[in-house]
Every structure is written in C-alpha cells, then in structure tokens.
Design an enzyme around this catalytic site. Structure first.
Site, PDB file in Angstrom:
ATOM      1  N   CYS A 103       6.546  96.183  -5.440  1.00 46.50           N
ATOM      2  CA  CYS A 103       6.071  97.512  -5.825  1.00 46.50           C
ATOM      3  C   CYS A 103       6.197  98.505  -4.671  1.00 46.50           C
ATOM      4  O   CYS A 103       6.118  98.120  -3.508  1.00 46.50           O
ATOM      5  CB  CYS A 103       4.606  97.446  -6.220  1.00 46.50           C
ATOM      6  SG  CYS A 103       4.277  96.241  -7.501  1.00 46.50           S
ATOM      7  N   ARG A 150      13.421  98.249  -3.038  1.00 47.57           N
ATOM      8  CA  ARG A 150      12.472  97.141  -2.963  1.00 47.57           C
ATOM      9  C   ARG A 150      12.488  96.293  -4.230  1.00 47.57           C
ATOM     10  O   ARG A 150      11.969  95.182  -4.233  1.00 47.57           O
ATOM     11  CB  ARG A 150      11.058  97.687  -2.734  1.00 47.57           C
ATOM     12  CG  ARG A 150      10.897  98.406  -1.410  1.00 47.57           C
ATOM     13  CD  ARG A 150       9.620  99.214  -1.375  1.00 47.57           C
ATOM     14  NE  ARG A 150       8.449  98.367  -1.320  1.00 47.57           N
ATOM     15  CZ  ARG A 150       7.859  97.947  -0.211  1.00 47.57           C
ATOM     16  NH1 ARG A 150       8.355  98.298   0.953  1.00 47.57           N
ATOM     17  NH2 ARG A 150       6.784  97.191  -0.248  1.00 47.57           N
ATOM     18  N   TRP A 201       6.994  96.133  -9.779  1.00 51.75           N
ATOM     19  CA  TRP A 201       7.766  94.896  -9.914  1.00 51.75           C
ATOM     20  C   TRP A 201       6.800  93.911 -10.563  1.00 51.75           C
ATOM     21  O   TRP A 201       5.832  93.472  -9.949  1.00 51.75           O
ATOM     22  CB  TRP A 201       8.202  94.415  -8.537  1.00 51.75           C
ATOM     23  CG  TRP A 201       9.163  93.279  -8.538  1.00 51.75           C
ATOM     24  CD1 TRP A 201      10.516  93.341  -8.725  1.00 51.75           C
ATOM     25  CD2 TRP A 201       8.869  91.894  -8.317  1.00 51.75           C
ATOM     26  NE1 TRP A 201      11.070  92.085  -8.627  1.00 51.75           N
ATOM     27  CE2 TRP A 201      10.085  91.177  -8.377  1.00 51.75           C
ATOM     28  CE3 TRP A 201       7.687  91.182  -8.067  1.00 51.75           C
ATOM     29  CZ2 TRP A 201      10.165  89.800  -8.208  1.00 51.75           C
ATOM     30  CZ3 TRP A 201       7.761  89.806  -7.896  1.00 51.75           C
ATOM     31  CH2 TRP A 201       8.998  89.132  -7.974  1.00 51.75           C
ATOM     32  N   ASN A 236      -0.156  97.816  -4.997  1.00 56.40           N
ATOM     33  CA  ASN A 236       0.846  96.807  -4.649  1.00 56.40           C
ATOM     34  C   ASN A 236       0.079  95.596  -4.145  1.00 56.40           C
ATOM     35  O   ASN A 236      -0.784  95.739  -3.274  1.00 56.40           O
ATOM     36  CB  ASN A 236       1.775  97.358  -3.551  1.00 56.40           C
ATOM     37  CG  ASN A 236       2.782  96.323  -3.070  1.00 56.40           C
ATOM     38  OD1 ASN A 236       2.974  95.279  -3.708  1.00 56.40           O
ATOM     39  ND2 ASN A 236       3.419  96.612  -1.947  1.00 56.40           N
ATOM     40  N   GLY A 237       0.372  94.416  -4.698  1.00 58.35           N
ATOM     41  CA  GLY A 237      -0.355  93.203  -4.294  1.00 58.35           C
ATOM     42  C   GLY A 237      -0.874  92.484  -5.526  1.00 58.35           C
ATOM     43  O   GLY A 237      -0.421  92.763  -6.649  1.00 58.35           O
ATOM     44  N   GLU A 268      23.171  80.181   4.930  1.00 64.43           N
ATOM     45  CA  GLU A 268      23.139  81.635   4.751  1.00 64.43           C
ATOM     46  C   GLU A 268      24.320  82.110   3.897  1.00 64.43           C
ATOM     47  O   GLU A 268      24.161  82.964   3.031  1.00 64.43           O
ATOM     48  CB  GLU A 268      23.125  82.320   6.129  1.00 64.43           C
ATOM     49  CG  GLU A 268      23.113  83.833   6.109  1.00 64.43           C
ATOM     50  CD  GLU A 268      21.915  84.448   5.402  1.00 64.43           C
ATOM     51  OE1 GLU A 268      20.979  83.721   5.019  1.00 64.43           O
ATOM     52  OE2 GLU A 268      21.937  85.680   5.207  1.00 64.43           O
ATOM     53  N   LYS A 272      23.854  84.159   0.442  1.00 64.88           N
ATOM     54  CA  LYS A 272      24.441  85.500   0.259  1.00 64.88           C
ATOM     55  C   LYS A 272      25.235  85.537  -1.041  1.00 64.88           C
ATOM     56  O   LYS A 272      25.094  86.443  -1.838  1.00 64.88           O
ATOM     57  CB  LYS A 272      25.400  85.851   1.403  1.00 64.88           C
ATOM     58  CG  LYS A 272      24.850  86.359   2.686  1.00 64.88           C
ATOM     59  CD  LYS A 272      24.161  87.692   2.679  1.00 64.88           C
ATOM     60  CE  LYS A 272      22.743  87.602   2.231  1.00 64.88           C
ATOM     61  NZ  LYS A 272      21.701  87.334   3.147  1.00 64.88           N
ATOM     62  N   GLU A 323      22.881  84.989  -4.373  1.00 69.63           N
ATOM     63  CA  GLU A 323      21.871  85.995  -4.720  1.00 69.63           C
ATOM     64  C   GLU A 323      22.492  87.278  -5.259  1.00 69.63           C
ATOM     65  O   GLU A 323      21.879  87.954  -6.067  1.00 69.63           O
ATOM     66  CB  GLU A 323      20.925  86.285  -3.552  1.00 69.63           C
ATOM     67  CG  GLU A 323      21.556  86.963  -2.369  1.00 69.63           C
ATOM     68  CD  GLU A 323      20.560  87.207  -1.225  1.00 69.63           C
ATOM     69  OE1 GLU A 323      19.359  87.358  -1.491  1.00 69.63           O
ATOM     70  OE2 GLU A 323      21.007  87.251  -0.071  1.00 69.63           O
ATOM     71  N   HIS A 326      26.674  61.472  -0.236  1.00 73.08           N
ATOM     72  CA  HIS A 326      25.509  60.684  -0.646  1.00 73.08           C
ATOM     73  C   HIS A 326      24.973  61.151  -1.996  1.00 73.08           C
ATOM     74  O   HIS A 326      23.791  60.965  -2.294  1.00 73.08           O
ATOM     75  CB  HIS A 326      24.422  60.740   0.433  1.00 73.08           C
ATOM     76  CG  HIS A 326      24.883  60.119   1.721  1.00 73.08           C
ATOM     77  ND1 HIS A 326      24.973  58.761   1.885  1.00 73.08           N
ATOM     78  CD2 HIS A 326      25.333  60.672   2.877  1.00 73.08           C
ATOM     79  CE1 HIS A 326      25.441  58.500   3.104  1.00 73.08           C
ATOM     80  NE2 HIS A 326      25.680  59.646   3.716  1.00 73.08           N
ATOM     81  N   LYS A 332      12.997  93.408  -2.263  1.00 71.46           N
ATOM     82  CA  LYS A 332      13.341  93.422  -0.841  1.00 71.46           C
ATOM     83  C   LYS A 332      12.236  92.827   0.017  1.00 71.46           C
ATOM     84  O   LYS A 332      12.476  91.993   0.857  1.00 71.46           O
ATOM     85  CB  LYS A 332      13.641  94.856  -0.412  1.00 71.46           C
ATOM     86  CG  LYS A 332      14.010  95.009   1.070  1.00 71.46           C
ATOM     87  CD  LYS A 332      15.343  94.359   1.380  1.00 71.46           C
ATOM     88  CE  LYS A 332      15.744  94.497   2.829  1.00 71.46           C
ATOM     89  NZ  LYS A 332      16.860  93.595   3.170  1.00 71.46           N
TER      90      LYS A 332
END
Ligand code: F6R
Length: 608
Positions: A2, A27, A75, A101-102, A481, A485, A488, A504, A603
């Site tokens: 948010c 965000r 969000w 937000n939270g 990484e 990348k 996502e 394995h 974000k």
C-alpha cells in the site's frame, strides 16, 4: 504494498494526492482512493483498479475541492480488491476517514466489540476497525483519540486520519510500516516514501514507532504516546528527482540496469581512500571482529541472494563462520545467536516486515546489528547499530537490479575490511581486490555495451516453458538471482540448482530442448561445472554458458556462450549477474509482460 500520501496546504489537495500516488504505483496496488476535507464534510472517491480510473472519476482531482486530504493505493491483504474494500475507510458517521498500510492483527475481536456497540461494517478489511475505533474514542481531540486507538490495536500500521470536525489539521502515526513527513512552505505532507513528495520538498522527518503527528499548513507537531511533544531532526534528501522518472526508457527496470555503473561508483568510491577501505559508519574494532563466533546474514528475496554470495566471500576472506538465512524462516526457529555474533541485515527498502522482525529477534538476543540499506532513515536503518548505505538512488522497478549490485559491492568491502582488520589477507591481495572493486563499474559498462547479444538470445528462448540455472559456489549464488529475475518478470518457470546437485533428482525434468543456463566463471570449479553441462546436454538440454573472456573451448560444450570481463574471482558475481538481468528483462519484454509491476508482486513488502 500500500501507498499513502497526505497533504495540507494552500493548493488544491486532490491533484497533489493523485500525483503523489502515481509516484507510489511501483509499490504494487489493486485499488486507489482519496478523501478531501471540504466545508465541514469529507469527500471520498475510491475505486478498484488503476489510479487512472480514480483520476477519471474525479476529473484529475478537479471535482473534489479542498486543501487538505489523504490518499491511498491498496495492495489487498484482507478482502478482495473491490471498491468497498479500497481505502479511505470512513467511520459510521462519515466524520472520519482513514488510510492504512500494514495489518491490524487483532481486528476480529475489535470488530466484534464495535459491532456490539452498534457500529456497522461495510468492508472485509482490517482497516475499517480503525475508522470506527477512532470515532468511538473521539472526544474533540484527534491526538487523544489516536493515542487510545494505537493502545488497542496490535500489528503494523502507517495511518493517516482526516476529520470533518477539524478544518485545519489531520493526524498520522506509524508502527513497523513506513511513513515519512515532508516539510514544505505553507504546506506539509505525509507519504509512504519520499518519491511521492520529492517534487514538493526534500526536507523530511523520519518517525519512530508510535510517534503521533499533527499536520497543519504552517506547522508539524510530533507527540509520543504520553502526549509529550517530541523534537525531531530535519533530514534533507539528496535524491535526484530524475532518478525517480523514466527519462525516455520504456521501463524503469532497463533504466536501473543501465544506472548500475553510476550506482556502483556512488557506493564504492567514497569508501575507498588511498587504496584503503574506509567504512566510517562501522564501529567494529579489530578486537570485536576477533571475538566474533559467527556472522548471520538475514534478508529476503534478492537481498538474501546477496547474502549467499556474502557467505562464500566472508568465510573465504576472514574464516569466520557465516550462516545465511531468509528472514521469514530465521525468526521462527529460535535461532542460536548471542552477543558474540554479528547479524548483517540486507534490505533495499529498509522496510521489509520479515527482515525487520528478524532484526528484532537478533537484537533481543544481544547480537550486534550491521545493516546494508538503500533508504536513508528507514525502519531497519534506524534500528541498527551500524549502517552502510548503498547509494543506488530510488529503485522503482519491482525487480531489483541496481540495489542488488550495490549490496554486493558493500559485501565485498565489508569482507575485505574485516579480513584486513584481523590480518587474514596479505597486503598484495588486499591491494589487488581493492583495485578490482574500483574497476567493477567500468566492467559492468563493458557488458552493457553488448546487450543486443542478450536480446538476440532472449528472442531464441522466450517461448520456453521452463529454464534452469546451474553453477557452483559463487556461480550458484548468482544462479539464484538470475532465476528469480527471469521468473518474477517473465512468468516462466525457472529453478536454480547447485550444478552438482541436479543429478540427485531434478535432472529428470531435463528433456529435449530444455534451456539450461550454466554459469562457469570461477576457475577452481570450472571443469566440474563443465562436466555437469555435459550431463544435461546428454539428456537433450540446450545450454547457454556464461563464462569469462579468457576461457577457451567453452563453445565446444555449450550451444551459446556469453562472455564477461575478467576480474578477481570473488568479484565475478558483480559481472555475471548483469547478462542474467538483461536476459530476464528481454524475455519479459518479448512476452509483453508488465515488467516494472509484475503480477502479484509489491516493491516493499511491509506485511509478513
Ligand atoms: C526481487 C526483489 C525482492 C526483494 C525482497 C527484499 O527482484 O526485489 O526479492 O529483494 O523483497 O526487499 P528489500 O531489499 O527491500 O528488503
């Protein structure tokens, strides 16, 4: 996550709120809304969907008159994205509006009590309890009401609250969720981060948990929970406004990939003086380092991947044992940690809820905390014993690139700094590594000059269903990484494997045409990785090798080869990650994905 913006001043609030919210779009959000005070009432507009829908609904803000207001991008966590669940939420009487937000963790019992007292709930959100609770406690003084509210709610919150009874002021508070105060000329602001208000002011107050702010046009007052006034230091933000603008690029992500040489120079150069690493903000002495039993590196996502590189490098250079862990796991297994341990926290935003909770866990066990953070004054920075800022500037694309690279450079410098303090590195090697650290930006520039080669490779593979990344040691750390990348932003399934581990189990997924990206940059394990390449090739894989410019015969075993400049072995991740960032970007671009705002992602992840 948010985003919040609040304004009080002499200008019309609604257009400023919409503009500020647009700067927080990165965000991640699914709905948006604003509330503006006008003539003893609150005018609320909110809708599911993009900010443009809210702008259309309000005529770019022109339909909502008033010089004080609060705005929000949501969000969804509690309740689906919908008009009703969007913020601001208003109290039963319509006299108070709240943006949040939270997460209010105890909202269910609070909701039950408030319903028993006759408050009617219209949304599925946790936030709505704050609006009703505020009204319940309001007795003519917003600060008193807010103190009572925060004494009742558990969880995390950044709150902005507007009252129809108060034409001149609104209130805000934060706990474990980001919020800053912007100080202007005859106008003041609240915002989730500085990018939302950078156009209006660079003078900022950072808030501690549960500090209550009263904002009016010409004044900002801050109180603690006992209603005593608190004096704050004004911070001046030196971020360049253009750093938060696209500046002609199609996506922030590509802009930020290209900004890496500058971000690296800004982070590295001030810390290397006359061939010596100078970390002024780190107070660890030789004795402190010698007495360390262990180092813990704790972070999430890409920042965790930096930690994986950090483990290899710090152990190699200092011989101090390092454990690296994802923050969301670390805090829940009663980690064995004490005052003889150092905890290194890595976070771009400085606000990631899991990472902050892990910091608190380590601190409660008396570990010293050293943080690598990009956002000055963020929650994690404020709570740390020592802070090393990465000077990457604002990172807007959800998928991190320049923050990751600058975090890596900080890890090299810490490792070398510690190794030098305890005489674990020879003068010659120290000088050589320092020399090579300083050369990283230029070598990254060199890789970026050949980005068309990666674009071509992406065009060959963007229809893949599944892509594997393999490597050993540092090459494995970078594979993690590279894989993140790609998946996502392009939504292609991808996994990273330690090259020797594939056989394995996972090798059964390799079939005719499966792309395997094999990192073989390190010389010590080069031959072993090449053997693993042969294993996957024998099962039909197409292999794209990533290696250094001097390696011979790689073309004999790999179908395609990307070459990076040579550097000191421990610094190779800084170079090998760049083609992988570009590969992910170009694949996502060819697939037409929303690169800067991938689906489901945010974000700054301020909820657990
Ligand atoms: C991936 C990415 C995330 C972040 C993670 C931690 O591209 O950006 O995995 O690295 O959410 O965020 P910070 O560094 O802000 O704590």
């Amino acid at each position: 996550m948010c985003g919040i913006v609040g304004y009080v001043g002499e200008q019309q609030a609604a257009p400023i709120l919409l503009e500020g919210l647009s700067k927080l779009e990165y965000r991640g959000y699914d709905s948006a809304g604003i509330a503006v005070y006008s003539d003893g009432a609150l005018n609320v507009a909110k809708t599911r969907g993009r900010l443009q829908a809210l702008a259309d609904m309000t005529g770019g803000g022109a339909k909502i008159q008033g010089t004080m207001g609060i705005g929000h991008t949501r969000w969804a966590t509690h309740g689906e994205p919908s008009d009703i669940n969007s913020h601001p939420h208003v109290s039963s009487s319509g006299r108070f509006a709240v943006v949040h937000n939270g997460i209010i963790e105890n909202y269910i019992p609070l909701k039950k009590k408030l319903m028993e007292k006759g408050f009617e709930f219209v949304s599925e959100t946790d936030t709505e309890v704050v609006a009703h609770l505020f009204e319940y406690y309001y007795d003519g003084d917003m600060v008193d009401a807010l103190i009572k509210v925060i004494q009742r709610v558990d969880g995390s919150y950044a709150l902005g609250i507007l009252s129809a009874d108060d034409p001149d002021r609104f209130v805000a508070v934060r706990k474990s969720s980001p919020m800053i105060i912007g100080l202007g000329e005859h106008e003041n602001f609240i915002a989730s981060d500085v990018t939302a208000i950078l156009k209006h002011t660079r003078n900022i107050y950072y808030l501690e948990d549960d500090e209550i702010v009263v904002l009016s046009k010409d004044d900002v007052k801050i109180y603690n929970i006992d209603k005593e006034e608190v004096q704050k230091k004004v911070f001046t933000v030196n971020w360049d406004i253009s750093a938060a603008e696209k500046g002609g690029y199609e996506h922030f992500m590509m802009k930020e990939i290209e900004e890496q040489p500058k971000a690296l120079r800004d982070t590295i150069n001030p810390r290397i003086q006359d061939g010596k690493i100078v970390l002024d903000s780190v107070s660890l002495t030789e004795e402190d380092i010698r007495s360390l039993n262990r180092i813990h590196i704790v972070a999430c996502g890409s920042a965790y991947h930096v930690g994986v590189v950090g483990k290899y490098i710090i152990e190699k250079l200092t011989r101090i044992p390092v454990e690296v862990e994802v923050a969301s796991e670390f805090r829940y297994h009663d980690p064995i940690i004490d005052e003889h341990d150092l905890t290194i926290i890595i976070s771009q935003s400085g606000e990631t809820a899991d990472t902050f909770a892990a910091l608190k866990e380590a601190k409660s066990k008396n570990s010293r905390i050293l943080s690598i953070v990009n956002v000055v004054g963020s929650t994690i920075a404020n709570a740390s014993d020592d802070i090393l800022y990465t000077w990457a500037g604002p990172e807007i694309a959800v998928a991190t690139t320049k923050a990751y690279s600058t975090q890596l450079s900080m890890i090299y410098m810490i490792a070398l700094y510690m190794a030098d303090k305890i005489s674990m590195v020879s003068k010659a090697e120290y000088a050589q590594i320092v020399h090579e650290i300083l050369a990283i930006p230029e070598k990254v520039e060199e890789i970026l000059k050949h980005k068309e080669q990666i674009q071509f490779l992406a065009s060959q593979f963007y229809n893949s269903k599944s892509i594997f990344f393999i490597g050993r040691n540092l090459d494995y750390a970078v594979s993690l990484e590279g894989s993140l990348k790609l998946k996502e932003i392009s939504y292609i399934h991808s996994e990273a494997y330690a090259a020797g581990e594939l056989k394995h189990g996972t090798i059964s997924l390799i079939e005719e045409g499966t792309l395997v990206i094999a990192l073989a940059t390190g010389s010590e394990l080069f031959d072993k990785t090449i053997s693993n390449v042969k294993e996957v090739k024998a099962r039909g894989a197409v292999v794209l090798g990533v290696t250094t410019e001097d390696r011979e015969h790689v073309e004999d075993v790999c179908d395609y080869v990307i070459r990076i400049p040579k550097t000191h072995e421990i610094l190779l991740p800084s170079l090998s990650v760049v083609p992988l960032q570009l590969f992910g970007y170009y694949v996502a671009s060819l697939k037409g994905c929303d690169i800067d705002k991938p689906r489901n992602l945010a974000k700054s992840v301020t909820v657990e």
